[in-house]
Design an enzyme around this catalytic site. Sequence first.
Site, PDB file in Angstrom:
ATOM      1  N   HIS A  44      -4.337   0.020   8.465  1.00 14.29           N
ATOM      2  CA  HIS A  44      -4.841  -0.871   7.424  1.00 14.29           C
ATOM      3  C   HIS A  44      -3.608  -1.488   6.758  1.00 14.29           C
ATOM      4  CE1 HIS A  44      -7.542  -2.448   4.472  1.00 14.29           C
ATOM      5  NE2 HIS A  44      -7.053  -1.751   3.484  1.00 14.29           N
ATOM      6  N   ARG A  99       0.846  -1.197   0.000  1.00 15.13           N
ATOM      7  CA  ARG A  99       0.000   0.000   0.000  1.00 15.13           C
ATOM      8  C   ARG A  99       0.887   1.255   0.000  1.00 15.13           C
ATOM      9  NH1 ARG A  99      -2.832  -3.745   3.319  1.00 15.13           N
ATOM     10  NH2 ARG A  99      -4.907  -4.219   2.527  1.00 15.13           N
TER      11      ARG A  99
HETATM   12  P1  A3D Z   1      -9.144   2.012  -9.931  1.00 15.24           P
HETATM   13  O1  A3D Z   1     -10.111   1.037 -10.464  1.00 15.24           O
HETATM   14  O2  A3D Z   1      -7.824   2.186 -10.609  1.00 15.24           O
HETATM   15  O3  A3D Z   1      -9.894   3.433  -9.872  1.00 15.24           O
HETATM   16  C1  A3D Z   1      -9.276   4.615  -9.516  1.00 15.24           C
HETATM   17  C2  A3D Z   1      -9.970   5.717 -10.314  1.00 15.24           C
HETATM   18  O4  A3D Z   1      -9.455   6.978  -9.868  1.00 15.24           O
HETATM   19  C3  A3D Z   1      -9.736   5.652 -11.819  1.00 15.24           C
HETATM   20  O5  A3D Z   1     -10.976   5.592 -12.511  1.00 15.24           O
HETATM   21  C4  A3D Z   1      -8.970   6.931 -12.127  1.00 15.24           C
HETATM   22  O6  A3D Z   1      -9.277   7.482 -13.401  1.00 15.24           O
HETATM   23  C5  A3D Z   1      -9.462   7.832 -10.999  1.00 15.24           C
HETATM   24  N1  A3D Z   1      -8.626   8.998 -10.777  1.00 15.24           N
HETATM   25  C6  A3D Z   1      -7.275   9.110 -10.865  1.00 15.24           C
HETATM   26  N2  A3D Z   1      -6.902  10.368 -10.606  1.00 15.24           N
HETATM   27  C7  A3D Z   1      -8.031  11.067 -10.336  1.00 15.24           C
HETATM   28  C8  A3D Z   1      -8.299  12.421  -9.999  1.00 15.24           C
HETATM   29  N3  A3D Z   1      -7.289  13.301  -9.864  1.00 15.24           N
HETATM   30  N4  A3D Z   1      -9.574  12.794  -9.812  1.00 15.24           N
HETATM   31  C9  A3D Z   1     -10.578  11.914  -9.937  1.00 15.24           C
HETATM   32  N5  A3D Z   1     -10.396  10.625 -10.261  1.00 15.24           N
HETATM   33  C10 A3D Z   1      -9.136  10.201 -10.457  1.00 15.24           C
HETATM   34  O7  A3D Z   1      -8.804   1.697  -8.397  1.00 15.24           O
HETATM   35  P2  A3D Z   1      -9.809   1.071  -7.306  1.00 15.24           P
HETATM   36  O8  A3D Z   1     -11.140   1.691  -7.472  1.00 15.24           O
HETATM   37  O9  A3D Z   1      -9.667  -0.410  -7.313  1.00 15.24           O
HETATM   38  O10 A3D Z   1      -9.131   1.595  -5.967  1.00 15.24           O
HETATM   39  C11 A3D Z   1      -9.182   2.975  -5.633  1.00 15.24           C
HETATM   40  C12 A3D Z   1      -8.354   3.264  -4.381  1.00 15.24           C
HETATM   41  O11 A3D Z   1      -8.979   2.679  -3.256  1.00 15.24           O
HETATM   42  C13 A3D Z   1      -6.929   2.696  -4.434  1.00 15.24           C
HETATM   43  O12 A3D Z   1      -6.011   3.613  -3.862  1.00 15.24           O
HETATM   44  C14 A3D Z   1      -7.041   1.445  -3.579  1.00 15.24           C
HETATM   45  O13 A3D Z   1      -5.813   1.052  -3.037  1.00 15.24           O
HETATM   46  C15 A3D Z   1      -8.006   1.920  -2.524  1.00 15.24           C
HETATM   47  N6  A3D Z   1      -8.690   0.859  -1.778  1.00 15.24           N
HETATM   48  C16 A3D Z   1      -8.732   0.992  -0.438  1.00 15.24           C
HETATM   49  C17 A3D Z   1      -9.369   0.037   0.321  1.00 15.24           C
HETATM   50  C18 A3D Z   1      -9.397   0.179   1.814  1.00 15.24           C
HETATM   51  O14 A3D Z   1      -9.897  -0.681   2.499  1.00 15.24           O
HETATM   52  C19 A3D Z   1      -8.807   1.353   2.438  1.00 15.24           C
HETATM   53  C20 A3D Z   1      -9.965  -1.078  -0.288  1.00 15.24           C
HETATM   54  C21 A3D Z   1      -9.920  -1.175  -1.673  1.00 15.24           C
HETATM   55  C22 A3D Z   1      -9.278  -0.193  -2.422  1.00 15.24           C
END
Ligand code: A3D
Length: 312
Positions: free
Chosen positions: A179, A92
């Site tokens: 986390h 992470r």
């Molecule tokens: P992903 O499917 O890559 O989606 C991320 C989205 O963010 C993409 O659609 C990008 O286009 C968009 N993005 C990038 N830059 C910007 C910006 N400046 N403004 C607006 N949108 C933007 O990733 P994901 O949905 O799988 O995960 C998203 C985040 O959540 C990641 O950092 C993961 O590590 C995190 N996450 C955290 C947990 C917790 O339990 C804390 C669980 C699962 C995922």
Amino acid sequence: MSSHNRKLTIVGAGAVGTSAAHWAVARKVASEIVLVDVVEGIPQGKALDISQSAPLCGYHGSVIGSCSYEDTANSDVVIITAGLARKPGMSREDLLAKNVQIVKEVTENIVKHSPDAVIVVVTNPIDAMVYTVFKVSGFPKNRVVGMAGVLDSARYRTFLAQALGVAPKDVTALVMGIHGDNMLPLTRLASVGGVPVEDLLSKEELERIVKRTQTGGGEIVQHLKTGSAFTTPGLCAIEMAQSVLFDEKRVLPCAAYLEGEFGISGVFLGVPVVLGSKGVERIVEFPLTDEEKEALQKSVEAVKRQVAATGL
Ligand code: A3D
């Protein structure tokens, strides 16, 4: 429960943001749901798809996708999922530098358009990203909260229920701390139908379940290879948003800013909190054993290293 005049924005229309929007409609938590992303077409297309589940879900509100924060104006709750997700071999922490930049930019836009919102942060590494949002927004500590403990506890409860052969909803369990691998799934307080699990499972079995919980996110990344968990993370963010939007005062483990609670100050860390319309309304403090205090201190040190790396 009424979702009248409640506005929810989800920033990041990736895997987690899309899941959150879907659950928001299924649970009818808001009358306006806005999905935002930087990639033109993605939030619009996904919002359109999700909006078409309204007749099946009995949802009466709107779902719109946008690349402009003007559409998010005056949101009651904003969930931040924008940023990179983990791939195999990535911790992470590897996401930190890039995601700090993204989260800063997103926060500035939220502050400008929704100055009274409660912000729920999901972007990893969560304990540092929630601190970034707190610093950049200048919001009071109660209106900035991180999602992680709800997910980690759901994983813990699932594994405990499987081992016991019982309904998962009858298992109550708390995961505190960072986390990450130093998170603290408390065995002492885990129970099923009010009965302590320590009386029902062997020490070895509990240790195995604790370990699997601590590495639960990585287990999914290993399978998926191209991303990380998204379905349940999206639901967990909505569970928190719902408690704020409906002033439910749920007691949920969340990353909250500590000022002396559990003997810890100046960091966001997973602790049980009361979530209501004001955001984090109270931290539920209780006595920890010496062993638990020591484990929580490891979390604090790991979070402090992450926060130092943000340069804030
Ligand atoms: P992903 O499917 O890559 O989606 C991320 C989205 O963010 C993409 O659609 C990008 O286009 C968009 N993005 C990038 N830059 C910007 C910006 N400046 N403004 C607006 N949108 C933007 O990733 P994901 O949905 O799988 O995960 C998203 C985040 O959540 C990641 O950092 C993961 O590590 C995190 N996450 C955290 C947990 C917790 O339990 C804390 C669980 C699962 C995922």
